[in-house]
Scaffold this motif. Structure first.
Motif, PDB file in Angstrom:
ATOM      1  N   ARG A  15      12.916  -2.313  21.728  1.00 32.43           N
ATOM      2  CA  ARG A  15      13.143  -2.923  20.419  1.00 32.43           C
ATOM      3  C   ARG A  15      11.803  -3.031  19.683  1.00 32.43           C
ATOM      4  O   ARG A  15      10.849  -3.612  20.206  1.00 32.43           O
ATOM      5  CB  ARG A  15      13.797  -4.302  20.579  1.00 32.43           C
ATOM      6  N   PHE A  16      11.749  -2.431  18.504  1.00 35.57           N
ATOM      7  CA  PHE A  16      10.572  -2.509  17.641  1.00 35.57           C
ATOM      8  C   PHE A  16      10.936  -3.349  16.419  1.00 35.57           C
ATOM      9  O   PHE A  16      12.060  -3.226  15.907  1.00 35.57           O
ATOM     10  CB  PHE A  16      10.120  -1.120  17.200  1.00 35.57           C
ATOM     11  N   ALA A  17      10.008  -4.164  15.964  1.00 42.03           N
ATOM     12  CA  ALA A  17      10.321  -5.045  14.828  1.00 42.03           C
ATOM     13  C   ALA A  17       9.130  -5.162  13.890  1.00 42.03           C
ATOM     14  O   ALA A  17       7.975  -4.877  14.254  1.00 42.03           O
ATOM     15  CB  ALA A  17      10.742  -6.430  15.322  1.00 42.03           C
ATOM     16  N   ILE A  18       9.454  -5.558  12.669  1.00 43.45           N
ATOM     17  CA  ILE A  18       8.433  -5.917  11.680  1.00 43.45           C
ATOM     18  C   ILE A  18       8.996  -7.103  10.898  1.00 43.45           C
ATOM     19  O   ILE A  18      10.188  -7.124  10.576  1.00 43.45           O
ATOM     20  CB  ILE A  18       8.070  -4.722  10.766  1.00 43.45           C
ATOM     21  N   THR A  19       8.153  -8.091  10.668  1.00 46.62           N
ATOM     22  CA  THR A  19       8.596  -9.256   9.896  1.00 46.62           C
ATOM     23  C   THR A  19       7.928  -9.248   8.512  1.00 46.62           C
ATOM     24  O   THR A  19       6.976  -8.497   8.261  1.00 46.62           O
ATOM     25  CB  THR A  19       8.247 -10.576  10.602  1.00 46.62           C
ATOM     26  N   ALA A  20       8.428 -10.137   7.663  1.00 48.60           N
ATOM     27  CA  ALA A  20       7.908 -10.221   6.298  1.00 48.60           C
ATOM     28  C   ALA A  20       6.415 -10.523   6.288  1.00 48.60           C
ATOM     29  O   ALA A  20       5.681 -10.025   5.426  1.00 48.60           O
ATOM     30  CB  ALA A  20       8.681 -11.294   5.524  1.00 48.60           C
ATOM     31  N   GLU A  21       5.949 -11.320   7.254  1.00 53.54           N
ATOM     32  CA  GLU A  21       4.523 -11.638   7.299  1.00 53.54           C
ATOM     33  C   GLU A  21       3.704 -10.372   7.566  1.00 53.54           C
ATOM     34  O   GLU A  21       2.647 -10.149   6.961  1.00 53.54           O
ATOM     35  CB  GLU A  21       4.233 -12.673   8.396  1.00 53.54           C
ATOM     36  N   GLU A  22       4.194  -9.545   8.463  1.00 56.88           N
ATOM     37  CA  GLU A  22       3.509  -8.277   8.761  1.00 56.88           C
ATOM     38  C   GLU A  22       3.606  -7.331   7.564  1.00 56.88           C
ATOM     39  O   GLU A  22       2.660  -6.581   7.277  1.00 56.88           O
ATOM     40  CB  GLU A  22       4.113  -7.640  10.015  1.00 56.88           C
ATOM     41  N   TRP A  23       4.757  -7.348   6.884  1.00 56.89           N
ATOM     42  CA  TRP A  23       4.899  -6.501   5.687  1.00 56.89           C
ATOM     43  C   TRP A  23       3.880  -6.921   4.623  1.00 56.89           C
ATOM     44  O   TRP A  23       3.286  -6.079   3.944  1.00 56.89           O
ATOM     45  CB  TRP A  23       6.319  -6.568   5.129  1.00 56.89           C
ATOM     46  N   MET A  24       3.654  -8.228   4.486  1.00 58.48           N
ATOM     47  CA  MET A  24       2.654  -8.696   3.509  1.00 58.48           C
ATOM     48  C   MET A  24       1.278  -8.128   3.824  1.00 58.48           C
ATOM     49  O   MET A  24       0.512  -7.773   2.943  1.00 58.48           O
ATOM     50  CB  MET A  24       2.586 -10.223   3.520  1.00 58.48           C
ATOM     51  N   GLU A  25       0.967  -8.061   5.126  1.00 55.89           N
ATOM     52  CA  GLU A  25      -0.355  -7.568   5.533  1.00 55.89           C
ATOM     53  C   GLU A  25      -0.463  -6.052   5.398  1.00 55.89           C
ATOM     54  O   GLU A  25      -1.499  -5.532   5.018  1.00 55.89           O
ATOM     55  CB  GLU A  25      -0.625  -7.940   7.001  1.00 55.89           C
ATOM     56  N   ARG A  26       0.618  -5.315   5.736  1.00 54.20           N
ATOM     57  CA  ARG A  26       0.501  -3.869   5.900  1.00 54.20           C
ATOM     58  C   ARG A  26       1.392  -3.064   4.973  1.00 54.20           C
ATOM     59  O   ARG A  26       1.309  -1.838   4.944  1.00 54.20           O
ATOM     60  CB  ARG A  26       0.839  -3.500   7.350  1.00 54.20           C
ATOM     61  N   GLY A  27       2.274  -3.752   4.232  1.00 57.05           N
ATOM     62  CA  GLY A  27       3.260  -3.030   3.433  1.00 57.05           C
ATOM     63  C   GLY A  27       2.638  -2.111   2.398  1.00 57.05           C
ATOM     64  O   GLY A  27       3.055  -0.961   2.232  1.00 57.05           O
ATOM     65  N   GLU A  28       1.607  -2.607   1.720  1.00 51.95           N
ATOM     66  CA  GLU A  28       0.994  -1.793   0.670  1.00 51.95           C
ATOM     67  C   GLU A  28       0.391  -0.523   1.281  1.00 51.95           C
ATOM     68  O   GLU A  28       0.519   0.575   0.722  1.00 51.95           O
ATOM     69  CB  GLU A  28      -0.076  -2.607  -0.058  1.00 51.95           C
ATOM     70  N   LEU A  36       1.384   0.921   4.046  1.00 49.91           N
ATOM     71  CA  LEU A  36       2.480   1.797   4.473  1.00 49.91           C
ATOM     72  C   LEU A  36       3.043   2.584   3.293  1.00 49.91           C
ATOM     73  O   LEU A  36       3.271   3.802   3.390  1.00 49.91           O
ATOM     74  CB  LEU A  36       3.601   0.962   5.115  1.00 49.91           C
ATOM     75  N   VAL A  37       3.251   1.908   2.175  1.00 46.24           N
ATOM     76  CA  VAL A  37       3.826   2.590   1.008  1.00 46.24           C
ATOM     77  C   VAL A  37       2.846   3.618   0.455  1.00 46.24           C
ATOM     78  O   VAL A  37       3.218   4.750   0.138  1.00 46.24           O
ATOM     79  CB  VAL A  37       4.222   1.543  -0.062  1.00 46.24           C
ATOM     80  N   THR A  38       1.576   3.238   0.380  1.00 46.84           N
ATOM     81  CA  THR A  38       0.568   4.173  -0.141  1.00 46.84           C
ATOM     82  C   THR A  38       0.433   5.382   0.778  1.00 46.84           C
ATOM     83  O   THR A  38       0.336   6.528   0.320  1.00 46.84           O
ATOM     84  CB  THR A  38      -0.809   3.463  -0.259  1.00 46.84           C
ATOM     85  N   THR A  39       0.440   5.137   2.087  1.00 43.21           N
ATOM     86  CA  THR A  39       0.218   6.225   3.053  1.00 43.21           C
ATOM     87  C   THR A  39       1.416   7.151   3.152  1.00 43.21           C
ATOM     88  O   THR A  39       1.258   8.378   3.222  1.00 43.21           O
ATOM     89  CB  THR A  39      -0.072   5.624   4.447  1.00 43.21           C
ATOM     90  N   PHE A  40       2.621   6.601   3.159  1.00 42.42           N
ATOM     91  CA  PHE A  40       3.796   7.419   3.460  1.00 42.42           C
ATOM     92  C   PHE A  40       4.649   7.789   2.249  1.00 42.42           C
ATOM     93  O   PHE A  40       5.389   8.771   2.308  1.00 42.42           O
ATOM     94  CB  PHE A  40       4.676   6.699   4.493  1.00 42.42           C
ATOM     95  N   CYS A  41       4.573   7.013   1.174  1.00 39.81           N
ATOM     96  CA  CYS A  41       5.577   7.184   0.110  1.00 39.81           C
ATOM     97  C   CYS A  41       5.021   7.714  -1.207  1.00 39.81           C
ATOM     98  O   CYS A  41       5.781   8.243  -2.018  1.00 39.81           O
ATOM     99  CB  CYS A  41       6.286   5.864  -0.168  1.00 39.81           C
ATOM    100  N   HIS A  42       3.729   7.530  -1.500  1.00 39.38           N
ATOM    101  CA  HIS A  42       3.250   7.933  -2.831  1.00 39.38           C
ATOM    102  C   HIS A  42       2.064   8.874  -2.725  1.00 39.38           C
ATOM    103  O   HIS A  42       1.474   9.034  -1.691  1.00 39.38           O
ATOM    104  CB  HIS A  42       2.863   6.704  -3.673  1.00 39.38           C
TER     105      HIS A  42
END
Ligand SMILES: CC(C)(COP(=O)(O)OP(=O)(O)OC[C@H]1O[C@@H](n2cnc3c(N)ncnc32)[C@H](O)[C@@H]1OP(=O)(O)O)[C@@H](O)C(=O)NCCC(=O)NCCS
Length: 206
Positions: A185-198, A200-206
């Motif tokens: 089981r792999f997980a990500i929480t909102a707190e981790e998204w706050m730290e790494r979300g930008e 992740l989006v910059t690296t993989f999506c744009h």
């Protein structure tokens, strides 16, 4: 504190660098059927067996239409959001947010697959990053989990690339292809998204 807007959207469309994600509709059946039939062996190893007595969604347009309606109902009721993955206008796979729970859990389970002919191009990491952004920033969820059979090396690579946290192996967790399989089981929480979300989006999506 993490703040996310909850915006009800009956037909969300997410746009990345190469992929466009949107809920599937009945008119997608010809492409769906072509991909699912061609990739039956490639996908079947990692999927539950079809429910007994149900039509085969892969080749039966009535069963596929029913699945589309059920998915649309899930969006309406807030219990799930299914996305078809489109590349250059062609249907190539899915990323689905399943079993959304609200209350104190605020959580969803994420599943994915891609057409074998375009595997290895990083399309699913891109699509998953988009759906994680949607889950945390639009649906305001607190947690997303991805469950993977440990020997599924390609899928493990997807969560490794995205840097999701392992929470260990749950024994005999899901019945896949007729066998109760252990899953990591792999997980990500909102707190981790706050730290790494930008990132992740910059690296993989744009
Ligand atoms: C798991 C899966 C969704 C990965 O999607 P993807 O878009 O190919 O992901 P990536 O491009 O990041 O590739 C992931 C890994 O797959 C492997 N891979 C690369 N090309 C491949 C190919 N042509 N065929 C099979 N695996 C391949 C590589 O190990 C790659 O890791 P790397 O980039 O470090 O070399 C896809 O392999 C798939 O649909 N598999 C069958 C269904 C499935 O397993 N679903 C997930 C259940 S949890």
């Amino acid at each position: 504190m993490f703040r996310a807007k909850f915006r009800e959207d009956r037909s969300p469309t997410l746009i990345g660098r190469r992929v466009v994600l949107r809920p599937l509709g009945e008119t997608d059946f010809p492409q769906w059927c072509e991909v699912r039939s061609r990739c039956r062996d490639w996908l079947g190893r990692w999927e539950p067996l079809p429910a007994p007595y149900a039509g085969d969604i892969n080749v039966d347009p009535v069963a596929f239409a029913l699945r589309c309606r059920q998915r649309a109902q899930e969006v309406t009721s807030g219990t799930g959001v299914g996305f078809g993955v489109f590349v250059d206008g062609y249907f190539r796979g899915e990323v689905n947010l399943n079993l959304i729970h609200r209350g104190p859990f605020q959580s969803a389970y994420l599943g994915y697959w891609i057409d074998e002919s375009v595997a290895g191009l990083g399309l699913i990491p891109e699509a998953v990053a988009l759906v994680l952004q949607y889950a945390f920033e639009q649906l305001a969820l607190h947690r997303v989990q991805i469950s993977i059979i440990p020997r599924n090396a390609a899928s493990i690579r997807v969560v490794q690339k995205l840097g999701l946290r392992s929470e260990g192996v749950a024994l005999r967790y899901l019945e896949i292809n007729g066998v109760w399989e252990d899953h990591e089981r792999f997980a990500i929480t909102a707190e981790e998204w706050m730290e790494r979300g930008e990132w992740l989006v910059t690296t993989f999506c744009h």
